[in-house]
Design an enzyme around this catalytic site. Structure first.
Site, mmCIF file in Angstrom:
data_model
loop_
_atom_site.group_PDB
_atom_site.id
_atom_site.type_symbol
_atom_site.label_atom_id
_atom_site.label_comp_id
_atom_site.label_asym_id
_atom_site.label_seq_id
_atom_site.Cartn_x
_atom_site.Cartn_y
_atom_site.Cartn_z
ATOM 1 N N GLY A 75 -14.824 1.648 13.607
ATOM 2 C CA GLY A 75 -13.926 0.577 13.066
ATOM 3 C C GLY A 75 -12.930 -0.113 13.869
ATOM 4 O O GLY A 75 -12.788 0.578 15.255
ATOM 5 N N ILE A 76 -12.415 -1.045 13.474
ATOM 6 C CA ILE A 76 -11.206 -1.679 13.973
ATOM 7 C C ILE A 76 -9.991 -0.961 14.251
ATOM 8 O O ILE A 76 -9.403 -1.076 15.256
ATOM 9 C CB ILE A 76 -11.074 -2.915 13.294
ATOM 10 C CG1 ILE A 76 -12.354 -3.745 13.135
ATOM 11 C CG2 ILE A 76 -9.649 -3.973 13.715
ATOM 12 C CD1 ILE A 76 -12.242 -4.901 11.969
ATOM 13 N N PHE A 80 0.551 -0.949 0.082
ATOM 14 C CA PHE A 80 -0.161 0.076 -0.003
ATOM 15 C C PHE A 80 0.936 1.378 0.039
ATOM 16 O O PHE A 80 0.637 2.247 -0.727
ATOM 17 C CB PHE A 80 -1.043 -0.084 1.168
ATOM 18 C CG PHE A 80 -1.752 1.303 1.400
ATOM 19 C CD1 PHE A 80 -2.592 1.578 0.738
ATOM 20 C CD2 PHE A 80 -1.225 2.362 2.214
ATOM 21 C CE1 PHE A 80 -3.481 2.730 0.696
ATOM 22 C CE2 PHE A 80 -2.060 3.415 2.573
ATOM 23 C CZ PHE A 80 -3.008 3.806 1.676
ATOM 24 N N GLY A 94 -13.298 0.777 8.707
ATOM 25 C CA GLY A 94 -14.483 1.371 8.915
ATOM 26 C C GLY A 94 -15.752 0.460 9.396
ATOM 27 O O GLY A 94 -16.786 0.721 9.312
ATOM 28 N N ASN A 119 -0.751 10.162 2.115
ATOM 29 C CA ASN A 119 -1.761 9.102 2.859
ATOM 30 C C ASN A 119 -2.684 10.150 3.464
ATOM 31 O O ASN A 119 -2.984 10.168 4.659
ATOM 32 C CB ASN A 119 -1.266 8.142 3.594
ATOM 33 C CG ASN A 119 -2.287 7.122 4.163
ATOM 34 O OD1 ASN A 119 -3.630 7.314 3.733
ATOM 35 N ND2 ASN A 119 -1.905 5.939 4.460
ATOM 36 N N GLN A 120 -3.467 11.036 2.714
ATOM 37 C CA GLN A 120 -4.657 11.862 3.307
ATOM 38 C C GLN A 120 -5.478 11.334 4.027
ATOM 39 O O GLN A 120 -5.902 11.927 5.125
ATOM 40 C CB GLN A 120 -5.041 12.843 2.012
ATOM 41 C CG GLN A 120 -5.726 14.063 2.520
ATOM 42 C CD GLN A 120 -4.811 14.930 3.528
ATOM 43 O OE1 GLN A 120 -3.669 15.269 2.889
ATOM 44 N NE2 GLN A 120 -4.909 15.261 4.674
ATOM 45 N N TYR A 167 -6.280 10.349 11.565
ATOM 46 C CA TYR A 167 -5.634 10.605 12.940
ATOM 47 C C TYR A 167 -5.875 12.024 13.360
ATOM 48 O O TYR A 167 -6.168 12.262 14.632
ATOM 49 C CB TYR A 167 -3.955 10.493 12.829
ATOM 50 C CG TYR A 167 -3.400 9.286 12.422
ATOM 51 C CD1 TYR A 167 -4.021 8.059 13.336
ATOM 52 C CD2 TYR A 167 -2.846 8.860 11.476
ATOM 53 C CE1 TYR A 167 -3.523 6.828 12.990
ATOM 54 C CE2 TYR A 167 -2.399 7.656 10.973
ATOM 55 C CZ TYR A 167 -2.769 6.758 11.958
ATOM 56 O OH TYR A 167 -2.332 5.362 11.627
ATOM 57 N N GLU A 197 4.283 2.157 15.710
ATOM 58 C CA GLU A 197 5.188 1.865 14.523
ATOM 59 C C GLU A 197 4.342 1.591 13.407
ATOM 60 O O GLU A 197 4.341 2.112 12.244
ATOM 61 C CB GLU A 197 6.078 0.810 14.763
ATOM 62 C CG GLU A 197 6.943 0.269 13.524
ATOM 63 C CD GLU A 197 8.049 1.538 13.034
ATOM 64 O OE1 GLU A 197 8.307 1.378 11.768
ATOM 65 O OE2 GLU A 197 8.376 2.230 13.877
ATOM 66 N N TYR A 203 -2.557 -0.992 11.080
ATOM 67 C CA TYR A 203 -3.005 -1.620 9.838
ATOM 68 C C TYR A 203 -4.279 -2.363 9.954
ATOM 69 O O TYR A 203 -4.273 -3.273 10.806
ATOM 70 C CB TYR A 203 -1.675 -2.349 9.115
ATOM 71 C CG TYR A 203 -2.279 -2.957 7.801
ATOM 72 C CD1 TYR A 203 -2.422 -1.925 6.590
ATOM 73 C CD2 TYR A 203 -2.739 -4.224 7.675
ATOM 74 C CE1 TYR A 203 -2.532 -2.798 5.447
ATOM 75 C CE2 TYR A 203 -3.220 -4.715 6.395
ATOM 76 C CZ TYR A 203 -3.252 -3.723 5.273
ATOM 77 O OH TYR A 203 -3.517 -4.331 3.955
#
Length: 195
Positions: free
Chosen positions: A125-126, A26, A101, A154-155, A161, A91, A94
């Site tokens: 979500g998870i 990714f 979601g 990675n918008q 976040y 770190e 994922y």
């Protein structure tokens, strides 16, 4: 029954390694992964582990399209700030794309077919569960901050976040993140300078 966030066990390292490779794909850096599940096991489950890890596990009826029940992980370790004290460093966080979601309890009846989660309920979500558990571990260990890095392109991650209250230190305080690796690290360890 819902997703369970639990400490990673040594036997989970194969699954965590699978997701580390997915994350590297990714991030468009698949050639950067230089460890395997054996190294992950040795480094995380020795007497003095280098990292700790949580996994997100779903019940078998919610397994992934490929049959996986471990669908996410959060890898972290403790660091120290000479200005502020104890820190926890995340770190990796994922979640397999098909589980991002997803609130499994709310979507029990909305499965496209057994084991394939189709709806998207962002914010429940998870990933949030995993990140919250890492934060909880940090608070329990009297950490002042939880730090992590995000790729500038990675918008979606940046937005996630920030929606949770994270502050971008590059923008807010002008910090740049550096590293020494490979030959540069060896030269530094040997007291050599330069390129």
């Amino acid at each position: 029954m819902e997703c369970v966030v639990r400490p990673c066990r040594a036997e989970d390292c194969v699954e965590v390694m699978r997701m580390i490779r997915e994350l590297a794909e990714f991030e468009k850096l698949p050639d950067q992964v230089q460890i395997n599940d054996q190294v992950l096991r040795e480094d995380g489950f020795a007497n003095d582990p280098f990292y700790r890890c949580l996994v997100a596990e779903v019940p078998p009826e919610y397994r992934s399209r490929d049959g996986h029940t471990i669908v996410g992980y959060g890898l972290y370790f403790f660091t120290y700030s000479t200005w502020k004290g104890r820190n926890i460093y995340m770190e990796d966080l994922y979640i397999m794309p098909e589980f991002r979601g997803i609130d499994l309890e709310e979507n029990r009846m909305n499965l496209g077919s057994p084991g394939i989660c189709t709806p998207n309920y962002a914010g429940k979500g998870i990933g949030k569960k995993l990140m919250s558990k890492i934060a909880e571990i940090g608070v329990e260990n009297r950490c002042i901050e939880m730090k992590f890095v995000v790729l500038d392109w990675n918008q979606a991650a940046i937005d996630f976040y920030q929606s949770q209250g994270a502050v971008d230190l590059t923008a807010a305080e002008g910090w740049h993140f550096f590293h020494f690796k490979g030959d540069a690290l060896v030269r530094l360890a040997q007291g050599q300078t330069g390129l």
